[in-house]
Design a protein around this motif. Structure first.
Motif, PDB file in Angstrom:
ATOM      1  N   HIS A  38       0.934  -1.241  -0.099  1.00  0.00           N
ATOM      2  CA  HIS A  38      -0.125  -0.009   0.048  1.00  0.00           C
ATOM      3  C   HIS A  38       0.947   1.398   0.187  1.00  0.00           C
ATOM      4  CE1 HIS A  38      -3.152  -2.657   0.727  1.00  0.00           C
ATOM      5  NE2 HIS A  38      -2.799  -3.065   1.725  1.00  0.00           N
ATOM      6  N   ASP A  39       0.127   2.388  -0.216  1.00  0.00           N
ATOM      7  CA  ASP A  39       1.132   3.592  -0.324  1.00  0.00           C
ATOM      8  C   ASP A  39       0.805   4.132   1.041  1.00  0.00           C
ATOM      9  OD1 ASP A  39       1.656   3.195  -2.956  1.00  0.00           O
ATOM     10  OD2 ASP A  39      -0.250   3.838  -3.686  1.00  0.00           O
ATOM     11  N   VAL A  40       1.787   4.458   1.698  1.00  0.00           N
ATOM     12  CA  VAL A  40       1.808   4.849   3.161  1.00  0.00           C
ATOM     13  C   VAL A  40       2.255   6.269   3.446  1.00  0.00           C
ATOM     14  CG1 VAL A  40       2.533   4.323   5.562  1.00  0.00           C
ATOM     15  CG2 VAL A  40       2.095   2.287   3.971  1.00  0.00           C
ATOM     16  N   VAL A  41       1.511   7.302   3.986  1.00  0.00           N
ATOM     17  CA  VAL A  41       1.848   8.531   4.128  1.00  0.00           C
ATOM     18  C   VAL A  41       1.979   8.850   5.783  1.00  0.00           C
ATOM     19  CG1 VAL A  41       1.122  10.869   4.278  1.00  0.00           C
ATOM     20  CG2 VAL A  41       0.822   9.525   2.257  1.00  0.00           C
ATOM     21  N   VAL A  42       2.877   9.346   6.275  1.00  0.00           N
ATOM     22  CA  VAL A  42       2.960   9.401   7.861  1.00  0.00           C
ATOM     23  C   VAL A  42       3.011  10.689   8.262  1.00  0.00           C
ATOM     24  CG1 VAL A  42       4.892   9.194   9.730  1.00  0.00           C
ATOM     25  CG2 VAL A  42       4.528   7.318   7.860  1.00  0.00           C
ATOM     26  N   ALA A  43       2.059  10.963   9.386  1.00  0.00           N
ATOM     27  CA  ALA A  43       2.038  12.265  10.138  1.00  0.00           C
ATOM     28  C   ALA A  43       2.529  11.979  11.479  1.00  0.00           C
ATOM     29  CB  ALA A  43       0.412  12.731  10.364  1.00  0.00           C
ATOM     30  N   HIS A  44       3.432  12.717  11.966  1.00  0.00           N
ATOM     31  CA  HIS A  44       4.206  12.595  13.326  1.00  0.00           C
ATOM     32  C   HIS A  44       3.499  13.207  14.369  1.00  0.00           C
ATOM     33  CE1 HIS A  44       7.317  10.434  11.725  1.00  0.00           C
ATOM     34  NE2 HIS A  44       7.462  11.140  10.559  1.00  0.00           N
ATOM     35  N   SER A  45       2.282  13.943  14.158  1.00  0.00           N
ATOM     36  CA  SER A  45       1.585  14.449  15.314  1.00  0.00           C
ATOM     37  C   SER A  45       0.128  14.627  14.961  1.00  0.00           C
ATOM     38  CB  SER A  45       2.164  15.887  15.712  1.00  0.00           C
ATOM     39  OG  SER A  45       1.748  16.878  14.650  1.00  0.00           O
ATOM     40  N   GLY A  46      -0.651  15.009  15.949  1.00  0.00           N
ATOM     41  CA  GLY A  46      -2.098  15.257  15.637  1.00  0.00           C
ATOM     42  C   GLY A  46      -2.480  16.445  14.789  1.00  0.00           C
ATOM     43  N   ARG A  47      -1.758  17.194  15.031  1.00  0.00           N
ATOM     44  CA  ARG A  47      -1.309  18.634  14.333  1.00  0.00           C
ATOM     45  C   ARG A  47      -1.295  18.544  12.869  1.00  0.00           C
ATOM     46  NH1 ARG A  47      -2.361  22.442  17.776  1.00  0.00           N
ATOM     47  NH2 ARG A  47      -1.390  21.740  19.485  1.00  0.00           N
ATOM     48  N   GLU A  48      -0.192  17.701  12.926  1.00  0.00           N
ATOM     49  CA  GLU A  48       0.333  17.524  11.134  1.00  0.00           C
ATOM     50  C   GLU A  48      -0.904  16.677  10.722  1.00  0.00           C
ATOM     51  OE1 GLU A  48       3.854  15.099   9.131  1.00  0.00           O
ATOM     52  OE2 GLU A  48       4.301  15.687  10.980  1.00  0.00           O
ATOM     53  N   ALA A  49      -1.335  15.738  11.400  1.00  0.00           N
ATOM     54  CA  ALA A  49      -2.359  15.008  10.608  1.00  0.00           C
ATOM     55  C   ALA A  49      -3.740  15.678  10.116  1.00  0.00           C
ATOM     56  CB  ALA A  49      -3.003  13.858  11.591  1.00  0.00           C
ATOM     57  N   LEU A  50      -4.104  16.706  11.084  1.00  0.00           N
ATOM     58  CA  LEU A  50      -5.180  17.580  10.837  1.00  0.00           C
ATOM     59  C   LEU A  50      -4.975  18.383   9.486  1.00  0.00           C
ATOM     60  CD1 LEU A  50      -6.394  18.652  14.238  1.00  0.00           C
ATOM     61  CD2 LEU A  50      -7.658  17.067  12.544  1.00  0.00           C
TER      62      LEU A  50
END
Length: 146
Positions: A38-50
């Motif tokens: 699968h194509d995986v994207v990473v966010a290292h914090s809740g803020r970054e994810a939002l």
């Protein structure tokens, strides 16, 4: 001539997966486990994810840590339920097993899957494969002659 339809035998469809966790070691393990298929994207914090989901919410599955330093998974959920609630059905919460009272109440109230660390690679892949269809996602249909 008829165009052959995409067969299941060609393997499972690649999906887009967002991993939200503030532990770099964990995100790299998940990226390795899931990234082959699968194509995986990473966010290292809740803020970054939002911020990311604000611009691009086209993920088939979102694995989000429940307890993070800046914004918890619960905060991310609360924010998305106001702004992008259609994304929430694709969430799976990851927990390390220790819960605050708020987290315990949240998990009882929110009908989303949750998985405990350490993760079974097979379970992660099964959760991605079983992700609900994404609005606007490309669904391959057998080609018909025009």
């Amino acid at each position: 001539p008829q165009v052959p339809a995409v067969r299941e035998a060609d393997g499972p469809q690649r999906k887009r997966v967002l991993v939200v966790d503030d532990e770099p070691q964990l995100t790299s393990v998940l990226k390795r486990m899931l990234g082959r298929q699968h194509d995986v994207v990473v966010a290292h914090s809740g803020r970054e994810a939002l911020a990311l989901l604000e611009q691009d919410d086209a993920f088939d599955r979102v694995f989000c840590d429940l307890m993070m330093a800046d914004l918890t998974g619960m905060d991310v959920h609360a924010e998305l339920s106001r702004r992008r609630s259609e994304v929430l059905s694709r969430f799976v919460f990851m927990t390390g097993g220790s819960f605050t009272e708020r987290a315990r109440t949240f998990l009882q109230a929110v009908p989303l899957p949750r998985i405990e660390k350490p993760f079974e690679p097979g379970l992660l892949l099964a959760l991605v494969d079983a992700s609900p269809p994404r609005p606007g996602a490309v669904v391959r249909l057998p080609a018909r002659e025009g």
